[in-house]
Design a protein around this motif. Structure first.
Motif, short mmCIF file in Angstrom:
data_model
loop_
_atom_site.label_atom_id
_atom_site.label_comp_id
_atom_site.label_asym_id
_atom_site.label_seq_id
_atom_site.Cartn_x
_atom_site.Cartn_y
_atom_site.Cartn_z
N ALA A 20 -7.64 -7.49 3.36
CA ALA A 20 -8.36 -7.07 4.56
C ALA A 20 -7.40 -6.53 5.60
CB ALA A 20 -9.16 -8.26 5.12
N ALA A 21 -6.24 -7.20 5.74
CA ALA A 21 -5.23 -6.74 6.71
C ALA A 21 -4.71 -5.35 6.32
CB ALA A 21 -4.07 -7.74 6.78
N MET A 22 -4.54 -5.13 5.02
CA MET A 22 -4.06 -3.83 4.58
C MET A 22 -5.10 -2.74 4.89
SD MET A 22 -3.14 -2.45 0.78
CE MET A 22 -1.98 -3.70 0.32
N LEU A 23 -6.37 -3.03 4.64
CA LEU A 23 -7.41 -2.04 4.91
C LEU A 23 -7.53 -1.78 6.41
CD1 LEU A 23 -10.26 -2.94 2.37
CD2 LEU A 23 -8.48 -1.18 2.17
N ASP A 24 -7.33 -2.82 7.22
CA ASP A 24 -7.35 -2.63 8.67
C ASP A 24 -6.22 -1.71 9.10
OD1 ASP A 24 -9.53 -4.19 9.02
OD2 ASP A 24 -8.45 -5.97 9.73
N ALA A 25 -5.03 -1.99 8.55
CA ALA A 25 -3.87 -1.15 8.89
C ALA A 25 -4.14 0.30 8.47
CB ALA A 25 -2.61 -1.69 8.22
N TYR A 26 -4.77 0.47 7.31
CA TYR A 26 -5.10 1.81 6.81
C TYR A 26 -6.10 2.51 7.72
CZ TYR A 26 -7.32 5.33 3.80
OH TYR A 26 -7.84 6.49 3.29
N ALA A 27 -7.05 1.74 8.24
CA ALA A 27 -8.11 2.33 9.08
C ALA A 27 -7.59 2.76 10.45
CB ALA A 27 -9.26 1.35 9.23
N GLN A 28 -6.44 2.21 10.85
CA GLN A 28 -5.91 2.53 12.20
C GLN A 28 -5.61 4.01 12.35
OE1 GLN A 28 -5.63 0.23 14.81
NE2 GLN A 28 -6.83 -0.89 13.28
N ASP A 73 -15.70 -3.39 -2.93
CA ASP A 73 -16.18 -4.75 -2.64
C ASP A 73 -15.50 -5.77 -3.53
OD1 ASP A 73 -17.82 -3.90 -0.64
OD2 ASP A 73 -19.67 -3.89 -1.84
N GLU A 74 -15.41 -5.44 -4.81
CA GLU A 74 -14.75 -6.36 -5.75
C GLU A 74 -13.28 -6.57 -5.35
OE1 GLU A 74 -17.30 -5.07 -9.77
OE2 GLU A 74 -15.16 -4.64 -9.67
N TRP A 75 -12.64 -5.46 -4.98
CA TRP A 75 -11.23 -5.52 -4.60
C TRP A 75 -11.05 -6.41 -3.36
CZ3 TRP A 75 -8.04 -4.24 -0.47
CH2 TRP A 75 -6.67 -4.15 -0.74
N ARG A 76 -11.93 -6.19 -2.36
CA ARG A 76 -11.85 -7.01 -1.13
C ARG A 76 -11.95 -8.50 -1.44
NH1 ARG A 76 -12.84 -4.45 3.85
NH2 ARG A 76 -13.78 -2.38 3.65
N ALA A 77 -12.89 -8.83 -2.32
CA ALA A 77 -13.11 -10.24 -2.67
C ALA A 77 -11.85 -10.81 -3.31
CB ALA A 77 -14.31 -10.36 -3.61
N GLU A 78 -11.21 -10.01 -4.14
CA GLU A 78 -10.03 -10.49 -4.87
C GLU A 78 -8.80 -10.51 -3.97
OE1 GLU A 78 -7.58 -9.21 -8.76
OE2 GLU A 78 -9.34 -7.98 -8.28
N ALA A 79 -8.70 -9.53 -3.07
CA ALA A 79 -7.48 -9.36 -2.27
C ALA A 79 -7.45 -10.23 -1.02
CB ALA A 79 -7.29 -7.89 -1.91
N GLY A 80 -8.58 -10.83 -0.67
CA GLY A 80 -8.61 -11.80 0.43
C GLY A 80 -8.12 -11.27 1.76
#
Ligand code: PCA
Length: 324
Positions: free
Chosen positions: A316-324, A305-312
């Motif tokens: 989020a786009a990177m995590l989406d790409a990872y989830a694919q 959660d902390e990382w998401r807040a910092e990484a904006g």
């Protein structure tokens, strides 16, 4: 006559300036880890392969275990062109941009398939960030999954409270903080001394680093929490690689591709082999209790959660790409 000579010299100077490297070169390359380590061995093979393909035109001279530049200085040395290439722990750059630290987030990617997927999502982002700083990726290789080393059995997160905890980056420091331990940054080659002098009494790292540092000399328990799979990266200064002639540059890139494939395979092999070496040397290797693992996962979730807040949005786009 004078005019002709000047013109000829002028043309000669221009052609030397424009011609790519036409003579053999030596690249000094700093790395942070000891010679026994599988990353170091893999880079040694990389250097040998480059020398072989280029017929000795490019010699890559390794300076291992932080002997030329201390680990935190290596990326800066490559960026400034003090050295053409270097290796370091990728997530050390997380203070510049959270994207660099994604592979050190607890429980985001815990097996090699996930680590591959995360690297695929992370790589284009990191490539762009490094390019802005005049650097390029040669290859990246993961460490085995990170486990918990202690001098006593650990059944719950509470058992970590107050322990003097060796860390290797800001993310692990945060993890130790949230677990109630007392973090201290120690570079890998200094681990044995840090334990033997009582500066630290616990750490999270791979079976490889446990074996490299003969952990059985100073601790008793390894809890196989498999918490994340962080990577080392080998980068090159863009100006330095552009100076090479095409054939030499191709040799470096092709040796880099082989090193990446070989390194990922070696990392997976190391995992089982080195857990066995820990056991053979008397370390008590245990699976984590459900309570411990759940507690650690909770800390991991908070850190994500902390990382998401910092990484904006980029994060989020990177995590989406990872989830694919
Ligand atoms: N070994 C390195 C980084 C991650 C790992 O497994 C270290 O402990 O410093």
């Amino acid at each position: 006559m004078k005019h002709t000579l000047t013109t000829t010299i002028g043309a000669l100077v221009a052609s030397i300036a424009l011609s790519p490297l036409a003579h053999s070169a030596t690249w000094d390359m700093p790395t942070p880890y000891p010679d026994t380590n599988f990353h170091t061995k893999n880079i040694t093979e990389f250097a040998e392969e480059v020398a072989k393909i280029t017929d000795g035109e490019l010699e890559i001279k390794l300076h291992t275990a932080g002997s030329l530049f201390k680990h935190p200085e290596i990326s800066k040395a490559v960026r400034s062109g003090q050295v053409p290439a270097g290796e370091f722990f990728l997530s050390l750059l997380a203070n510049e941009n959270p994207a660099f630290g994604a592979d050190s987030l607890p429980f985001l990617a815990t097996d090699y398939d996930q680590a591959t997927a995360l690297w695929n999502a992370q790589k284009p982002v990191i490539e762009a960030l490094l390019e802005e700083q005049g650097m390029q990726i040669l290859f990246s290789v993961p460490w085995p999954p990170q486990g918990l080393y202690t001098t006593k059995p650990i059944a719950t997160v509470d058992d970590l409270k107050g322990l003097k905890f060796r860390t290797y980056n800001a993310t692990l420091e945060r993890f130790a903080d949230l677990a109630g331990a007392a973090p201290t940054q120690v570079e890998a080659p200094d681990i044995p001394q840090a334990f033997s002098t009582g500066r630290v009494e616990a750490m999270i790292t791979s079976p490889s680093t446990g074996v490299d540092s003969t952990a059985w000399d100073f601790l008793t328990h390894y809890t196989d929490i498999q918490a994340w799979i962080p990577k080392n990266i080998v980068i090159v200064n863009t100006r330095a690689i552009r100076k090479l002639d095409d054939a030499t540059r191709d040799a470096v890139m092709s040796a880099a591709a082989s090193a990446e494939a070989r390194g990922w395979a070696a990392s997976q092999e190391e995992t089982a082999t080195n857990v066995q070496v820990l056991k053979d040397n008397g370390i008590i290797v245990v699976e984590p209790s459900e309570e411990l693992q759940n507690g650690l996962r909770e800390i991991g979730a908070a850190m994500l959660d902390e990382w998401r807040a910092e990484a904006g949005d980029a994060g989020a786009a990177m995590l989406d790409a990872y989830a694919q």
